[in-house]
Design a protein around this motif. Sequence first.
Motif, short mmCIF file in Angstrom:
data_model
loop_
_atom_site.label_atom_id
_atom_site.label_comp_id
_atom_site.label_asym_id
_atom_site.label_seq_id
_atom_site.Cartn_x
_atom_site.Cartn_y
_atom_site.Cartn_z
N GLN A 1 0.82 -1.20 0.00
CA GLN A 1 0.00 0.00 0.00
C GLN A 1 0.86 1.26 0.00
N PRO A 2 0.33 2.36 -0.48
CA PRO A 2 1.08 3.63 -0.42
C PRO A 2 1.53 3.92 1.00
N GLY A 3 2.78 4.37 1.11
CA GLY A 3 3.36 4.62 2.42
C GLY A 3 4.07 3.43 3.01
N GLY A 4 3.92 2.28 2.40
CA GLY A 4 4.55 1.06 2.89
C GLY A 4 5.99 0.94 2.46
N SER A 5 6.58 -0.21 2.82
CA SER A 5 8.00 -0.45 2.54
C SER A 5 8.19 -1.82 1.91
N LEU A 6 9.24 -1.93 1.12
CA LEU A 6 9.70 -3.18 0.56
C LEU A 6 11.22 -3.15 0.53
N ARG A 7 11.80 -4.35 0.58
CA ARG A 7 13.26 -4.45 0.46
C ARG A 7 13.58 -5.45 -0.65
N LEU A 8 14.27 -4.96 -1.67
CA LEU A 8 14.72 -5.81 -2.76
C LEU A 8 16.14 -6.27 -2.51
N SER A 9 16.43 -7.49 -2.92
CA SER A 9 17.79 -7.99 -2.83
C SER A 9 18.21 -8.60 -4.15
N CYS A 10 19.49 -8.61 -4.39
CA CYS A 10 20.04 -9.15 -5.63
C CYS A 10 21.40 -9.76 -5.33
N ALA A 11 21.53 -11.05 -5.61
CA ALA A 11 22.79 -11.75 -5.37
C ALA A 11 23.40 -12.16 -6.70
N ALA A 12 24.68 -11.85 -6.86
CA ALA A 12 25.41 -12.22 -8.05
C ALA A 12 26.22 -13.48 -7.79
N SER A 13 26.28 -14.35 -8.80
CA SER A 13 27.06 -15.58 -8.67
C SER A 13 27.65 -15.94 -10.02
N GLY A 14 28.69 -16.78 -10.00
CA GLY A 14 29.32 -17.20 -11.24
C GLY A 14 30.80 -16.88 -11.25
N SER A 15 31.34 -16.75 -12.45
CA SER A 15 32.78 -16.53 -12.62
C SER A 15 33.11 -15.05 -12.45
N ILE A 16 33.15 -14.61 -11.21
CA ILE A 16 33.32 -13.19 -10.89
C ILE A 16 34.70 -12.95 -10.30
N ARG A 17 35.47 -12.06 -10.94
CA ARG A 17 36.73 -11.63 -10.34
C ARG A 17 36.48 -10.48 -9.36
N SER A 18 35.65 -9.55 -9.81
CA SER A 18 35.27 -8.43 -8.96
C SER A 18 34.02 -7.80 -9.55
N ILE A 19 33.35 -7.02 -8.74
CA ILE A 19 32.17 -6.29 -9.20
C ILE A 19 32.42 -4.82 -8.97
N ASN A 20 32.26 -4.03 -10.01
CA ASN A 20 32.42 -2.59 -9.90
C ASN A 20 31.11 -2.02 -9.34
N ALA A 21 30.32 -1.39 -10.14
CA ALA A 21 29.06 -0.82 -9.65
C ALA A 21 27.97 -1.87 -9.65
N MET A 22 27.05 -1.73 -8.69
CA MET A 22 25.81 -2.50 -8.67
C MET A 22 24.68 -1.49 -8.53
N GLY A 23 23.55 -1.82 -9.14
CA GLY A 23 22.48 -0.84 -9.08
C GLY A 23 21.12 -1.43 -9.34
N TRP A 24 20.13 -0.59 -9.21
CA TRP A 24 18.73 -0.94 -9.48
C TRP A 24 18.16 0.04 -10.50
N TYR A 25 17.49 -0.52 -11.48
CA TYR A 25 16.78 0.23 -12.49
C TYR A 25 15.31 -0.17 -12.43
N ARG A 26 14.46 0.64 -13.01
CA ARG A 26 13.05 0.27 -13.09
C ARG A 26 12.48 0.68 -14.44
N GLN A 27 11.41 -0.03 -14.79
CA GLN A 27 10.79 0.20 -16.10
C GLN A 27 9.29 -0.03 -16.01
N THR A 28 8.55 0.88 -16.63
CA THR A 28 7.10 0.74 -16.77
C THR A 28 6.77 0.61 -18.25
N PRO A 29 5.60 0.04 -18.58
CA PRO A 29 5.24 -0.17 -19.98
C PRO A 29 5.32 1.12 -20.80
#
Length: 120
Positions: A13-41
Amino acid sequence: QVHLVESGGGLVQPGGSLRLSCAASGSIRSINAMGWYRQTPGKQRELVADITSGGRTNYVDSVKGRFTITRDNAKSTVWLQMNNLKPEDTAVYFCNAVVEIIPAQMYNYWGQGTQVTVSS
């Protein structure tokens, strides 16, 4: 191969909260930037927030003071805490990571997206 797995979307509901998480896995030497994007139709994907490996953050003006991005470099994980959510925050949210697989070569990866719906 690198995989980004997101979780935490849903209906709130409006005024509420959510927490998104994102875990990276695989052949990773290092990770530079991480971020969140969003898209609507019918609209282009927009940056919501990103964070460097050193912890420097950047937010789109519309979420400043409401959203907080954090990361754990050891766990290759990034979170987006979203408070005081508004209907205009409704979108599919995508995790992004700039990953070093081969020395000095960075590659851009995306998660599958998670729906966030803010509605009464």
